[in-house]
Design an enzyme around this catalytic site. Structure first.
Site, PDB file in Angstrom:
ATOM      1  N   THR A   3       0.842  -1.148  -0.072  1.00  0.00           N
ATOM      2  CA  THR A   3      -0.044  -0.037  -0.175  1.00  0.00           C
ATOM      3  C   THR A   3       0.910   1.367   0.009  1.00  0.00           C
ATOM      4  O   THR A   3       2.010   1.245   0.438  1.00  0.00           O
ATOM      5  CB  THR A   3      -0.839  -0.119   1.275  1.00  0.00           C
ATOM      6  OG1 THR A   3      -1.648  -1.383   1.147  1.00  0.00           O
ATOM      7  CG2 THR A   3      -1.681   1.191   1.675  1.00  0.00           C
ATOM      8  N   GLY A  24      -2.933  -5.850   6.302  1.00  0.00           N
ATOM      9  CA  GLY A  24      -3.896  -5.048   6.893  1.00  0.00           C
ATOM     10  C   GLY A  24      -4.686  -5.609   8.005  1.00  0.00           C
ATOM     11  O   GLY A  24      -5.046  -4.732   9.054  1.00  0.00           O
TER      12      GLY A  24
HETATM   13  N1  GLY Z   1      -2.523  -2.497   4.153  1.00  0.00           N
HETATM   14  C1  GLY Z   1      -3.283  -3.002   2.894  1.00  0.00           C
HETATM   15  C2  GLY Z   1      -4.082  -4.018   2.976  1.00  0.00           C
HETATM   16  O1  GLY Z   1      -3.875  -5.013   3.711  1.00  0.00           O
HETATM   17  O2  GLY Z   1      -4.919  -4.253   2.298  1.00  0.00           O
END
Ligand code: GLY
Length: 314
Positions: free
Chosen positions: A177, A231
């Site tokens: 990201t 995430g």
């Molecule tokens: N940090 C981005 C995701 O896990 O989608």
């Protein structure tokens, strides 16, 4: 007048210099962050954001993005958005044109983007399709499971897709990201995040990037923080908010980022992968932390040049 500062995660360079020039010319942090992330979303060589992002387990590119304004704590975010190449601009439109809400997902996010006149585009590039097809090829050690040949084709497909999610490893090269945090000359702080999320994810899976407090948080009195990497760990720990709370208790920026990595380490997770975080304070201090060596973040202070700063290794 505050000296502007921009902080961005790995691969934000593509947009950071243009955004820094905007800030130096007096632009708002919101405009600068949006512009930086739009340029990252347009970078076809980056397979973790915008056009060219890697698809979900059904071969569809689903994008997440968010913006948060520190003085008002207003949030605009979209998740699992398909067919729109600049989710960060759709997130901004949510923030400005739909203030009764913070986050739109899936069909609703696409409906809003259409109503607002955003242009659609095919986001799956030839290169992303090639990577997807390569990843879906059965691995030599794939196990068919009981009664494999007789299995219903759909169920087999789904089990293969889940197997892929479980054994997901990022392909070589920079990945993840993109976060951009900005402090403008008026003292406004803004956080922005854009991502295509985990490649081959279960359709509809949403990570931390569009969730306030998890993938991002911004309070102009205290600081802004944003995460990249796994995430689910940032969701489960309230990652970005945890960092901002640590800043509020008086921790230095790097120590505040370390606090999240230490907290995440205590969470059981069979799918543990990289988690990285960075933060920026209203007086222009910044810090970052990562669980893996060699991780950096980018900084542009005032009208200066872009510099790379090593994240603390936790
Ligand atoms: N940090 C981005 C995701 O896990 O989608």
């Amino acid at each position: 007048m505050t000296r502007p500062v921009l902080v961005g995660s790995e691969r934000s360079e593509v947009g950071l210099e243009a955004a820094a020039a905007m800030l130096a010319a007096g632009a708002s942090a919101l405009d600068a962050v949006e512009e930086a992330l739009r340029r990252c979303e347009d970078n076809l060589e980056d397979h973790y954001v915008g056009t060219g992002g890697l698809p979900n387990a059904r071969g569809e590119v689903e994008l997440d993005a968010s913006l948060m304004v520190g003085s008002t704590r207003a949030v605009g975010a979209v998740a699992a958005l398909k067919g729109y190449p600049h989710p960060i601009s759709v997130a901004r439109r949510v923030l400005e044109a739909l203030p009764q809400h913070c986050l739109l997902v899936g069909e609703g996010a696409a409906l809003f983007a259409e109503e607002q006149g955003f242009e659609r585009a095919d986001l799956l590039t030839d290169e992303a399709r090639r990577l997807f097809v390569e990843a879906l090829a059965p691995s030599p050690d794939a196990v068919e499971g009981e009664g494999g040949a007789a299995r219903d084709g759909d169920a087999l497909y789904r089990s293969r897709a889940m197997d892929l999610v479980a054994r997901f490893r990022p392909h070589g090269g920079p990945w993840g990201t993109i976060n951009v945090l900005a402090l403008d000359e008026s003292g406004e702080l803004v956080s922005g995040v854009s991502t295509s999320g985990y490649p081959w994810k279960y359709p509809g899976r949403v990570g931390d990037s569009p969730v306030p407090g998890a993938g991002f948080y911004c309070d102009a009195r205290v600081g802004a923080a944003a995460c990249t990497g796994r995430g689910e760990l940032a969701l489960r720990t309230g990652g970005a908010r945890l960092v901002v709370d640590a800043l509020a208790r008086g921790e230095a920026p790097e120590a505040a980022c370390r606090a999240l990595l230490e907290e995440a380490r205590g969470v059981p997770d069979d799918f543990r992968a990289e988690l990285r975080v960075l933060c920026l304070t209203p007086d222009g201090r910044h810090g970052g932390a990562a669980g893996q060596p060699g991780s950096i973040y980018n900084v542009v202070e005032g009208g200066g040049a872009l510099t790379r700063v090593a994240r603390a290794l936790v």
